[in-house]
Design a protein around this motif. Structure first.
Motif, PDB file in Angstrom:
ATOM      1  N   PRO A 148      -0.783  26.435  49.829  1.00 43.18           N
ATOM      2  CA  PRO A 148      -1.835  25.767  50.615  1.00 43.18           C
ATOM      3  C   PRO A 148      -3.151  25.851  49.842  1.00 43.18           C
ATOM      4  O   PRO A 148      -3.614  26.944  49.536  1.00 43.18           O
ATOM      5  CB  PRO A 148      -1.914  26.602  51.900  1.00 43.18           C
ATOM      6  CG  PRO A 148      -0.751  27.535  51.895  1.00 43.18           C
ATOM      7  CD  PRO A 148      -0.218  27.612  50.511  1.00 43.18           C
ATOM      8  N   LEU A 149      -3.721  24.694  49.507  1.00 38.29           N
ATOM      9  CA  LEU A 149      -4.956  24.669  48.713  1.00 38.29           C
ATOM     10  C   LEU A 149      -6.150  24.273  49.567  1.00 38.29           C
ATOM     11  O   LEU A 149      -6.059  23.398  50.416  1.00 38.29           O
ATOM     12  CB  LEU A 149      -4.832  23.675  47.546  1.00 38.29           C
ATOM     13  CG  LEU A 149      -3.831  23.987  46.439  1.00 38.29           C
ATOM     14  CD1 LEU A 149      -3.980  22.973  45.303  1.00 38.29           C
ATOM     15  CD2 LEU A 149      -4.007  25.401  45.911  1.00 38.29           C
ATOM     16  N   HIS A 150      -7.267  24.931  49.315  1.00 40.60           N
ATOM     17  CA  HIS A 150      -8.544  24.557  49.922  1.00 40.60           C
ATOM     18  C   HIS A 150      -9.017  23.246  49.274  1.00 40.60           C
ATOM     19  O   HIS A 150      -8.820  23.062  48.069  1.00 40.60           O
ATOM     20  CB  HIS A 150      -9.545  25.672  49.639  1.00 40.60           C
ATOM     21  CG  HIS A 150     -10.807  25.600  50.439  1.00 40.60           C
ATOM     22  ND1 HIS A 150     -11.803  24.697  50.177  1.00 40.60           N
ATOM     23  CD2 HIS A 150     -11.233  26.326  51.490  1.00 40.60           C
ATOM     24  CE1 HIS A 150     -12.784  24.880  51.039  1.00 40.60           C
ATOM     25  NE2 HIS A 150     -12.470  25.866  51.853  1.00 40.60           N
TER      26      HIS A 150
ATOM     27  N   ALA B 286     -10.791  23.651  46.145  1.00 39.99           N
ATOM     28  CA  ALA B 286     -10.051  24.121  44.966  1.00 39.99           C
ATOM     29  C   ALA B 286      -9.893  23.006  43.946  1.00 39.99           C
ATOM     30  O   ALA B 286      -9.499  23.252  42.799  1.00 39.99           O
ATOM     31  CB  ALA B 286      -8.672  24.649  45.380  1.00 39.99           C
TER      32      ALA B 286
ATOM     33  N   LEU C 110      -6.998  22.827  41.716  1.00 32.40           N
ATOM     34  CA  LEU C 110      -6.944  23.814  40.614  1.00 32.40           C
ATOM     35  C   LEU C 110      -7.061  23.138  39.248  1.00 32.40           C
ATOM     36  O   LEU C 110      -6.528  23.620  38.261  1.00 32.40           O
ATOM     37  CB  LEU C 110      -5.660  24.646  40.686  1.00 32.40           C
ATOM     38  CG  LEU C 110      -5.412  25.399  41.992  1.00 32.40           C
ATOM     39  CD1 LEU C 110      -4.093  26.171  41.903  1.00 32.40           C
ATOM     40  CD2 LEU C 110      -6.547  26.363  42.311  1.00 32.40           C
TER      41      LEU C 110
ATOM     42  N   ALA D 125     -14.462  26.530  41.788  1.00 32.56           N
ATOM     43  CA  ALA D 125     -14.210  25.923  43.096  1.00 32.56           C
ATOM     44  C   ALA D 125     -15.529  25.583  43.772  1.00 32.56           C
ATOM     45  O   ALA D 125     -16.575  26.132  43.428  1.00 32.56           O
ATOM     46  CB  ALA D 125     -13.410  26.889  43.962  1.00 32.56           C
TER      47      ALA D 125
ATOM     48  N   THR E  95     -13.605  32.865  39.099  1.00 33.07           N
ATOM     49  CA  THR E  95     -13.125  34.238  38.953  1.00 33.07           C
ATOM     50  C   THR E  95     -12.361  34.369  37.653  1.00 33.07           C
ATOM     51  O   THR E  95     -11.708  33.427  37.208  1.00 33.07           O
ATOM     52  CB  THR E  95     -12.253  34.624  40.170  1.00 33.07           C
ATOM     53  OG1 THR E  95     -12.108  36.042  40.205  1.00 33.07           O
ATOM     54  CG2 THR E  95     -10.870  34.005  40.110  1.00 33.07           C
TER      55      THR E  95
ATOM     56  N   LEU F 217     -10.198  37.426  35.089  1.00 33.32           N
ATOM     57  CA  LEU F 217      -9.748  38.765  34.713  1.00 33.32           C
ATOM     58  C   LEU F 217     -10.037  38.957  33.229  1.00 33.32           C
ATOM     59  O   LEU F 217      -9.849  38.040  32.435  1.00 33.32           O
ATOM     60  CB  LEU F 217      -8.243  38.908  34.951  1.00 33.32           C
ATOM     61  CG  LEU F 217      -7.755  39.075  36.384  1.00 33.32           C
ATOM     62  CD1 LEU F 217      -6.231  39.091  36.409  1.00 33.32           C
ATOM     63  CD2 LEU F 217      -8.293  40.362  36.986  1.00 33.32           C
TER      64      LEU F 217
ATOM     65  N   THR G 224     -15.957  37.835  39.908  1.00 33.51           N
ATOM     66  CA  THR G 224     -16.129  36.571  40.605  1.00 33.51           C
ATOM     67  C   THR G 224     -17.615  36.250  40.574  1.00 33.51           C
ATOM     68  O   THR G 224     -18.435  37.078  40.977  1.00 33.51           O
ATOM     69  CB  THR G 224     -15.634  36.667  42.059  1.00 33.51           C
ATOM     70  OG1 THR G 224     -14.237  36.980  42.045  1.00 33.51           O
ATOM     71  CG2 THR G 224     -15.851  35.356  42.800  1.00 33.51           C
TER      72      THR G 224
ATOM     73  N   LEU H 286      -9.718  33.541  46.043  1.00 35.52           N
ATOM     74  CA  LEU H 286      -9.648  33.326  44.598  1.00 35.52           C
ATOM     75  C   LEU H 286      -8.745  34.420  44.036  1.00 35.52           C
ATOM     76  O   LEU H 286      -8.964  35.602  44.309  1.00 35.52           O
ATOM     77  CB  LEU H 286     -11.037  33.431  43.965  1.00 35.52           C
ATOM     78  CG  LEU H 286     -12.075  32.407  44.433  1.00 35.52           C
ATOM     79  CD1 LEU H 286     -13.493  32.941  44.243  1.00 35.52           C
ATOM     80  CD2 LEU H 286     -11.912  31.103  43.656  1.00 35.52           C
ATOM     81  N   LEU H 287      -7.759  34.032  43.242  1.00 34.41           N
ATOM     82  CA  LEU H 287      -6.720  34.956  42.761  1.00 34.41           C
ATOM     83  C   LEU H 287      -6.811  35.141  41.259  1.00 34.41           C
ATOM     84  O   LEU H 287      -6.854  34.165  40.507  1.00 34.41           O
ATOM     85  CB  LEU H 287      -5.341  34.379  43.120  1.00 34.41           C
ATOM     86  CG  LEU H 287      -4.113  35.050  42.513  1.00 34.41           C
ATOM     87  CD1 LEU H 287      -3.875  36.422  43.125  1.00 34.41           C
ATOM     88  CD2 LEU H 287      -2.881  34.162  42.711  1.00 34.41           C
ATOM     89  N   GLY H 288      -6.809  36.380  40.789  1.00 35.62           N
ATOM     90  CA  GLY H 288      -6.647  36.690  39.369  1.00 35.62           C
ATOM     91  C   GLY H 288      -5.259  37.258  39.168  1.00 35.62           C
ATOM     92  O   GLY H 288      -4.937  38.309  39.721  1.00 35.62           O
TER      93      GLY H 288
ATOM     94  N   LEU I 133      -5.695  28.741  49.151  1.00 36.30           N
ATOM     95  CA  LEU I 133      -6.119  29.176  47.816  1.00 36.30           C
ATOM     96  C   LEU I 133      -7.313  28.318  47.386  1.00 36.30           C
ATOM     97  O   LEU I 133      -7.273  27.089  47.456  1.00 36.30           O
ATOM     98  CB  LEU I 133      -4.958  29.012  46.838  1.00 36.30           C
ATOM     99  CG  LEU I 133      -5.164  29.548  45.425  1.00 36.30           C
ATOM    100  CD1 LEU I 133      -5.309  31.064  45.421  1.00 36.30           C
ATOM    101  CD2 LEU I 133      -3.989  29.140  44.528  1.00 36.30           C
ATOM    102  N   LEU I 134      -8.363  28.974  46.937  1.00 43.02           N
ATOM    103  CA  LEU I 134      -9.592  28.276  46.573  1.00 43.02           C
ATOM    104  C   LEU I 134      -9.745  28.177  45.057  1.00 43.02           C
ATOM    105  O   LEU I 134     -10.437  27.290  44.535  1.00 43.02           O
ATOM    106  CB  LEU I 134     -10.772  29.029  47.192  1.00 43.02           C
ATOM    107  CG  LEU I 134     -12.179  28.465  47.156  1.00 43.02           C
ATOM    108  CD1 LEU I 134     -12.242  27.027  47.631  1.00 43.02           C
ATOM    109  CD2 LEU I 134     -13.107  29.330  47.993  1.00 43.02           C
ATOM    110  N   GLY I 135      -9.096  29.084  44.331  1.00 46.58           N
ATOM    111  CA  GLY I 135      -9.195  29.053  42.877  1.00 46.58           C
ATOM    112  C   GLY I 135      -8.597  30.296  42.285  1.00 46.58           C
ATOM    113  O   GLY I 135      -8.014  31.105  43.005  1.00 46.58           O
ATOM    114  N   GLY I 136      -8.732  30.438  40.971  1.00 46.42           N
ATOM    115  CA  GLY I 136      -8.183  31.633  40.362  1.00 46.42           C
ATOM    116  C   GLY I 136      -8.195  31.601  38.866  1.00 46.42           C
ATOM    117  O   GLY I 136      -8.803  30.734  38.246  1.00 46.42           O
TER     118      GLY I 136
ATOM    119  N   THR J  94     -10.428  37.803  45.527  1.00 48.95           N
ATOM    120  CA  THR J  94     -11.695  37.681  46.233  1.00 48.95           C
ATOM    121  C   THR J  94     -11.428  36.830  47.461  1.00 48.95           C
ATOM    122  O   THR J  94     -10.898  35.724  47.340  1.00 48.95           O
ATOM    123  CB  THR J  94     -12.765  37.016  45.348  1.00 48.95           C
ATOM    124  OG1 THR J  94     -12.975  37.839  44.188  1.00 48.95           O
ATOM    125  CG2 THR J  94     -14.076  36.869  46.096  1.00 48.95           C
TER     126      THR J  94
END
Lengths: 290, 290
Positions: free
Chosen positions: A14-16, A19, A22, A27, A36, A38, A121, B77-79, B106-109, B121
């Motif tokens: 499920p995407l905002h 997003a 992606l 975003a 965000t 890593l 982030t 937001l996912l890393g 999901l908003l991003g990552g 986040t």
């Protein structure tokens, strides 16, 4: 699973709406822009990189994503492992330096025990936030600054001889926030060059549904890089540049220092030109994970 | 550096007003509430925990921070490190399950290579977002659900015998979003119990500038936990409960299922009572890093 397959799998979640499927580095949430990243030891930085530079790079690379949106930094959320004093204290010094340099306050975070994987982030505010996907056939492709310095700096960090100026480009990249803010209302597409000029230009073309042709001879190289190796193909694929790559209609000139390196055409894909002739694409256009 | 020393060092950085002096689990940005967490293999989850449960826990623990603010989830937001298919595919299944369960897109990552350290986040919307710091002497201390089940579940995951219901409390915690939304406009202070009931109650008291007294006998334990060990002190210090701990003026009853476990007094610190007599505090009140 490759990085592309993982991205495809994430797109089935499920995407905002913010997003943007992606397809972008950041975003949207109203006026806010969120990104965000890593930063992993051994992947994004070397075990013997100075900790203050690692902190700088962690923040600067995320602010570069905000720069590509023309955003003004609002704050950052930090995920930080607790290590030993000899590492953590200089890390905090570098963190203070980069937050001060870009007037970006700490908004929150999480401290854990564990290996040297950092998460950041960054949140910014932007009125008009360009995406990668707005380039049109006939437009010109531009890039700020110089390309390849950071790739040279990585080689120098790994033991090759070379000047401190190139090493600094690798360890303390400077997000083009002011340039991004000046460009945001003019460009049709914009992104930062993080994985390599060629791979990122290919991504911009794919997101925009057009082709991109880059003049290898036009790619801006620094005097230091020219003296160090001057290898244009290495510069174009090395990554970690954190310059802004953007497109403008032919009649518009950028209000910041930038170099015209190519054009958008109808069709798809990336072509490379040197001295007016097609150049075969290298096997690797830039950095990909996995 | 201890975790407390690191936090003190972070507080000397330029802080955003919405960081609330880093005294809370979530930051404020207008109507938005933001929280970030790292989830580290070997620290926050076991190497042989099922990957779908790890994904669930990653999202659920962050949504628990939003629950403590009475927030409605807006997105995450996912890393995510790219691992091997045998791990990543079930991880993505669990991710889809938890996002669907809490209507959180999901908003991003960011996807990287590297070890199993995940970053999340979570962003929510809240009108009145209570902090840890509003409790006053004379108020009652309450907690939702039951305490200690997850600690028992961890022991079961590590090989001790015990029921699947307790294991599930450890592996698939349920953020109290609906309860948090119902409570947010009523409570004087609220936080989620993540590191242990006693250490988190002590933090609430410290942030509020009051003392807290907890009746050990009143701490709500599940029938499964009572049958498994019934150890009240272990339950009160185990952590990973993700229940809501909150304070209400004496005359107000919570509009959700909850148990009154103590009271706020003038002064400072935590006291523990059983059968009307003071109980010495255990050496460890809960989980701390480093």
């Amino acid at each position: 699973m490759t990085e592309a397959e993982l991205l495809a799998a994430l797109r089935r979640l499920p995407l905002h709406p913010g997003a943007l499927e992606l397809s972008d580095d950041a975003a949207r949430l109203g006026e806010l822009v969120l990104t965000t990243d890593l930063l992993v030891e051994g992947v994004h930085f070397l075990p013997d990189d100075p900790p203050d530079d690692v902190a700088w790079k962690l923040v600067a690379t995320n602010l570069s994503d905000l720069a590509a949106k023309g955003a003004v930094p609002e704050g950052v959320l930090l995920g930080m492992p607790l290590h030993d004093d000899g590492w953590d204290r200089p890390f905090l010094v570098g963190l203070a330096e980069v937050l001060a340099a870009y007037a970006c306050p700490l908004l929150g975070g999480d401290t854990v025990s564990g290996g040297r994987t950092y998460a950041l982030t960054a949140i910014g505010r932007a009125a008009a936030a360009p995406t990668r996907g707005g380039a049109r056939a006939g437009e010109a492709l531009w890039v700020t600054g110089t390309i390849g310095d950071s790739g040279a700096g990585l080689a120098i960090a790994q033991g090759q001889p070379g000047p401190a100026t190139l090493l600094a480009r690798y360890r303390r990249p400077e997000p083009r926030l002011a340039e991004g803010q000046a460009l945001a209302g003019l460009v049709s597409a914009m992104m930062d060059v993080s994985d390599g000029l060629l791979i990122d230009a290919q991504r911009l073309a794919a997101a925009s549904g057009c082709a991109v042709a880059i003049d290898l001879d036009a790619i801006p190289l620094s005097a230091d890089y020219l003296a160090w190796s001057g290898d244009r193909m290495a510069a174009a694929t090395a990554g970690d540049d954190y310059e802004l790559l953007f497109t403008l209609p032919g009649a518009i000139l950028p209000p910041v220092a930038a170099t015209r390196i190519g054009r958008c055409d109808s069709g798809a894909g990336l072509t490379l030109i040197s001295n007016g002739a097609l150049v075969p694409l290298p096997a690797t256009l830039g950095f990909t994970h996995g």
